[in-house]
Design a protein around this motif. Structure first.
Motif, PDB file in Angstrom:
ATOM      1  N   SER A   6       0.854  -1.181   0.000  1.00  0.00           N
ATOM      2  CA  SER A   6       0.000   0.000   0.000  1.00  0.00           C
ATOM      3  C   SER A   6       0.894   1.237   0.000  1.00  0.00           C
ATOM      4  CB  SER A   6      -0.883  -0.006   1.243  1.00  0.00           C
ATOM      5  OG  SER A   6      -1.620   1.178   1.304  1.00  0.00           O
ATOM      6  N   VAL A   7       0.718   2.086  -0.989  1.00  0.00           N
ATOM      7  CA  VAL A   7       1.593   3.247  -1.144  1.00  0.00           C
ATOM      8  C   VAL A   7       0.906   4.481  -0.576  1.00  0.00           C
ATOM      9  CG1 VAL A   7       2.864   4.631  -2.801  1.00  0.00           C
ATOM     10  CG2 VAL A   7       2.584   2.200  -3.193  1.00  0.00           C
ATOM     11  N   PRO A   8       1.559   5.162   0.371  1.00  0.00           N
ATOM     12  CA  PRO A   8       0.962   6.321   1.018  1.00  0.00           C
ATOM     13  C   PRO A   8       1.099   7.574   0.174  1.00  0.00           C
ATOM     14  CG  PRO A   8       3.154   6.005   1.834  1.00  0.00           C
ATOM     15  CD  PRO A   8       2.882   4.864   0.869  1.00  0.00           C
ATOM     16  N   PRO A   9       0.409   8.641   0.558  1.00  0.00           N
ATOM     17  CA  PRO A   9       0.628   9.917  -0.106  1.00  0.00           C
ATOM     18  C   PRO A   9       2.085  10.344   0.076  1.00  0.00           C
ATOM     19  CG  PRO A   9      -1.271  10.019   1.355  1.00  0.00           C
ATOM     20  CD  PRO A   9      -0.584   8.707   1.609  1.00  0.00           C
ATOM     21  N   CYS A  10       2.631  11.030  -0.908  1.00  0.00           N
ATOM     22  CA  CYS A  10       4.048  11.388  -0.880  1.00  0.00           C
ATOM     23  C   CYS A  10       4.405  12.352   0.234  1.00  0.00           C
ATOM     24  CB  CYS A  10       4.471  11.974  -2.221  1.00  0.00           C
ATOM     25  SG  CYS A  10       4.653  10.714  -3.472  1.00  0.00           S
ATOM     26  N   ASP A  11       3.460  13.053   0.808  1.00  0.00           N
ATOM     27  CA  ASP A  11       3.831  13.995   1.855  1.00  0.00           C
ATOM     28  C   ASP A  11       4.204  13.274   3.148  1.00  0.00           C
ATOM     29  OD1 ASP A  11       1.294  13.221   2.563  1.00  0.00           O
ATOM     30  OD2 ASP A  11       0.535  15.252   2.851  1.00  0.00           O
ATOM     31  N   ALA A  12       4.142  11.945   3.154  1.00  0.00           N
ATOM     32  CA  ALA A  12       4.553  11.174   4.323  1.00  0.00           C
ATOM     33  C   ALA A  12       5.727  10.256   4.002  1.00  0.00           C
ATOM     34  CB  ALA A  12       3.377  10.346   4.822  1.00  0.00           C
ATOM     35  N   CYS A  13       6.325  10.395   2.848  1.00  0.00           N
ATOM     36  CA  CYS A  13       7.343   9.458   2.383  1.00  0.00           C
ATOM     37  C   CYS A  13       8.724   9.716   2.964  1.00  0.00           C
ATOM     38  CB  CYS A  13       7.443   9.507   0.860  1.00  0.00           C
ATOM     39  SG  CYS A  13       6.007   8.801   0.051  1.00  0.00           S
ATOM     40  N   ASP A  14       9.510   8.624   3.041  1.00  0.00           N
ATOM     41  CA  ASP A  14      10.939   8.719   3.318  1.00  0.00           C
ATOM     42  C   ASP A  14      11.634   8.931   1.976  1.00  0.00           C
ATOM     43  OD1 ASP A  14      10.364   8.192   5.969  1.00  0.00           O
ATOM     44  OD2 ASP A  14      11.133   6.144   5.940  1.00  0.00           O
ATOM     45  N   VAL A  15      12.937   9.250   2.012  1.00  0.00           N
ATOM     46  CA  VAL A  15      13.689   9.505   0.784  1.00  0.00           C
ATOM     47  C   VAL A  15      14.956   8.655   0.768  1.00  0.00           C
ATOM     48  CG1 VAL A  15      14.891  11.232  -0.615  1.00  0.00           C
ATOM     49  CG2 VAL A  15      12.843  11.879   0.664  1.00  0.00           C
ATOM     50  N   GLY A  39       8.155   5.889  -8.262  1.00  0.00           N
ATOM     51  CA  GLY A  39       7.522   7.083  -7.723  1.00  0.00           C
ATOM     52  C   GLY A  39       8.310   8.329  -8.080  1.00  0.00           C
ATOM     53  N   PRO A  40       7.938   9.456  -7.509  1.00  0.00           N
ATOM     54  CA  PRO A  40       8.649  10.697  -7.778  1.00  0.00           C
ATOM     55  C   PRO A  40      10.130  10.590  -7.429  1.00  0.00           C
ATOM     56  CG  PRO A  40       6.577  11.143  -6.675  1.00  0.00           C
ATOM     57  CD  PRO A  40       6.776   9.656  -6.636  1.00  0.00           C
ATOM     58  N   VAL A  41      10.951  11.238  -8.240  1.00  0.00           N
ATOM     59  CA  VAL A  41      12.401  11.222  -8.046  1.00  0.00           C
ATOM     60  C   VAL A  41      12.909  12.653  -8.140  1.00  0.00           C
ATOM     61  CG1 VAL A  41      14.614  10.366  -8.921  1.00  0.00           C
ATOM     62  CG2 VAL A  41      12.572   8.914  -9.084  1.00  0.00           C
ATOM     63  N   ILE A  42      13.747  13.027  -7.172  1.00  0.00           N
ATOM     64  CA  ILE A  42      14.331  14.369  -7.103  1.00  0.00           C
ATOM     65  C   ILE A  42      15.797  14.288  -7.502  1.00  0.00           C
ATOM     66  CG2 ILE A  42      14.878  16.295  -5.565  1.00  0.00           C
ATOM     67  CD1 ILE A  42      12.641  15.185  -3.719  1.00  0.00           C
ATOM     68  N   HIS A  43      16.247  15.244  -8.322  1.00  0.00           N
ATOM     69  CA  HIS A  43      17.672  15.341  -8.658  1.00  0.00           C
ATOM     70  C   HIS A  43      18.248  16.542  -7.936  1.00  0.00           C
ATOM     71  CE1 HIS A  43      21.153  16.544 -11.288  1.00  0.00           C
ATOM     72  NE2 HIS A  43      21.447  15.301 -10.945  1.00  0.00           N
ATOM     73  N   THR A  49      23.074  13.808  -6.796  1.00  0.00           N
ATOM     74  CA  THR A  49      22.375  12.647  -6.269  1.00  0.00           C
ATOM     75  C   THR A  49      20.935  12.628  -6.769  1.00  0.00           C
ATOM     76  OG1 THR A  49      21.688  13.836  -4.273  1.00  0.00           O
ATOM     77  CG2 THR A  49      23.751  12.582  -4.143  1.00  0.00           C
ATOM     78  N   LEU A  50      20.310  11.458  -6.646  1.00  0.00           N
ATOM     79  CA  LEU A  50      18.878  11.315  -6.886  1.00  0.00           C
ATOM     80  C   LEU A  50      18.230  10.872  -5.588  1.00  0.00           C
ATOM     81  CD1 LEU A  50      18.478   9.483 -10.321  1.00  0.00           C
ATOM     82  CD2 LEU A  50      18.468  11.916  -9.841  1.00  0.00           C
ATOM     83  N   GLY A  51      17.018  11.342  -5.353  1.00  0.00           N
ATOM     84  CA  GLY A  51      16.242  10.943  -4.183  1.00  0.00           C
ATOM     85  C   GLY A  51      14.942  10.295  -4.624  1.00  0.00           C
ATOM     86  N   PHE A  52      14.728   9.049  -4.232  1.00  0.00           N
ATOM     87  CA  PHE A  52      13.506   8.307  -4.544  1.00  0.00           C
ATOM     88  C   PHE A  52      12.561   8.396  -3.358  1.00  0.00           C
ATOM     89  CE2 PHE A  52      16.730   6.411  -7.169  1.00  0.00           C
ATOM     90  CZ  PHE A  52      16.086   5.993  -8.324  1.00  0.00           C
ATOM     91  N   LEU A  53      11.316   8.808  -3.595  1.00  0.00           N
ATOM     92  CA  LEU A  53      10.330   8.818  -2.525  1.00  0.00           C
ATOM     93  C   LEU A  53       9.837   7.387  -2.320  1.00  0.00           C
ATOM     94  CD1 LEU A  53       8.270  12.030  -3.334  1.00  0.00           C
ATOM     95  CD2 LEU A  53      10.246  11.759  -1.849  1.00  0.00           C
ATOM     96  N   LEU A  93      13.128  14.922 -11.317  1.00  0.00           N
ATOM     97  CA  LEU A  93      13.409  14.093 -12.484  1.00  0.00           C
ATOM     98  C   LEU A  93      12.102  13.453 -12.934  1.00  0.00           C
ATOM     99  CD1 LEU A  93      15.515  12.819 -14.403  1.00  0.00           C
ATOM    100  CD2 LEU A  93      15.676  10.947 -12.766  1.00  0.00           C
ATOM    101  N   LEU A  94      11.365  12.899 -11.994  1.00  0.00           N
ATOM    102  CA  LEU A  94      10.010  12.388 -12.227  1.00  0.00           C
ATOM    103  C   LEU A  94       9.106  13.071 -11.217  1.00  0.00           C
ATOM    104  CD1 LEU A  94      10.668   8.554 -12.611  1.00  0.00           C
ATOM    105  CD2 LEU A  94      10.157  10.195 -14.409  1.00  0.00           C
ATOM    106  N   PRO A  95       8.366  14.085 -11.648  1.00  0.00           N
ATOM    107  CA  PRO A  95       7.544  14.832 -10.696  1.00  0.00           C
ATOM    108  C   PRO A  95       6.310  14.052 -10.253  1.00  0.00           C
ATOM    109  CG  PRO A  95       7.351  15.756 -12.901  1.00  0.00           C
ATOM    110  CD  PRO A  95       8.332  14.638 -12.981  1.00  0.00           C
ATOM    111  N   PRO A  96       5.804  14.380  -9.089  1.00  0.00           N
ATOM    112  CA  PRO A  96       4.533  13.801  -8.656  1.00  0.00           C
ATOM    113  C   PRO A  96       3.470  14.093  -9.705  1.00  0.00           C
ATOM    114  CG  PRO A  96       5.561  15.036  -6.898  1.00  0.00           C
ATOM    115  CD  PRO A  96       6.348  15.318  -8.133  1.00  0.00           C
TER     116      PRO A  96
END
Length: 126
Positions: A6-15, A39-43, A49-53, A93-96
């Protein structure tokens, strides 16, 4: 591999943060996967670095060499509706909205392992 997490809303995600080269390989692997989304990925331009939610709670058991997983408790990760990147000097990199809500940690772990093997193989050919 069980992808029924079960995937939660991204505002509660770890990175999960990884070096950009390995992260980009992992994104490609995940996007080619059989129905396993990324899921969303931040560069982060400054740190390369890249951050995966990933779902909350992932940080407690994350042990993948060469990466870190940070608990966010929702701090700075509000991704609704059309977010700016949560960290100055970073970009999506991959926005919500263009990605699944969060990446399954087991699927990410496998993709990061495969990416590391591909990088080692490529580097040994030089």
């Amino acid at each position: 591999m069980d992808t029924s997490v079960s995937v939660p809303p991204c505002d509660a995600c770890d990175v999960v943060t990884v070096p950009a080269r390995q992260g980009l390989e992992a994104v490609d692997i995940l996007r080619r996967g059989a129905g396993e989304g990324v899921g969303p990925v931040i560069h982060d331009d400054g740190c390369d670095t890249l951050g995966f939610l990933v779902p909350p709670g992932t940080a407690a058991a994350w042990d993948v060499p060469g990466s870190t997983c940070t608990e966010t408790d929702g701090r700075g990760l509000s991704v609704v509706p059309a977010p700016e990147p949560p960290v100055e000097g970073s970009d999506w990199l991959l926005p919500p909205g263009e990605a699944d809500l969060a990446t399954d940690p087991a699927v990410l772990r496998a993709a990061l392992g495969e990416a590391a093997r591909l990088i080692r193989a490529a580097d040994s050919c030089r």
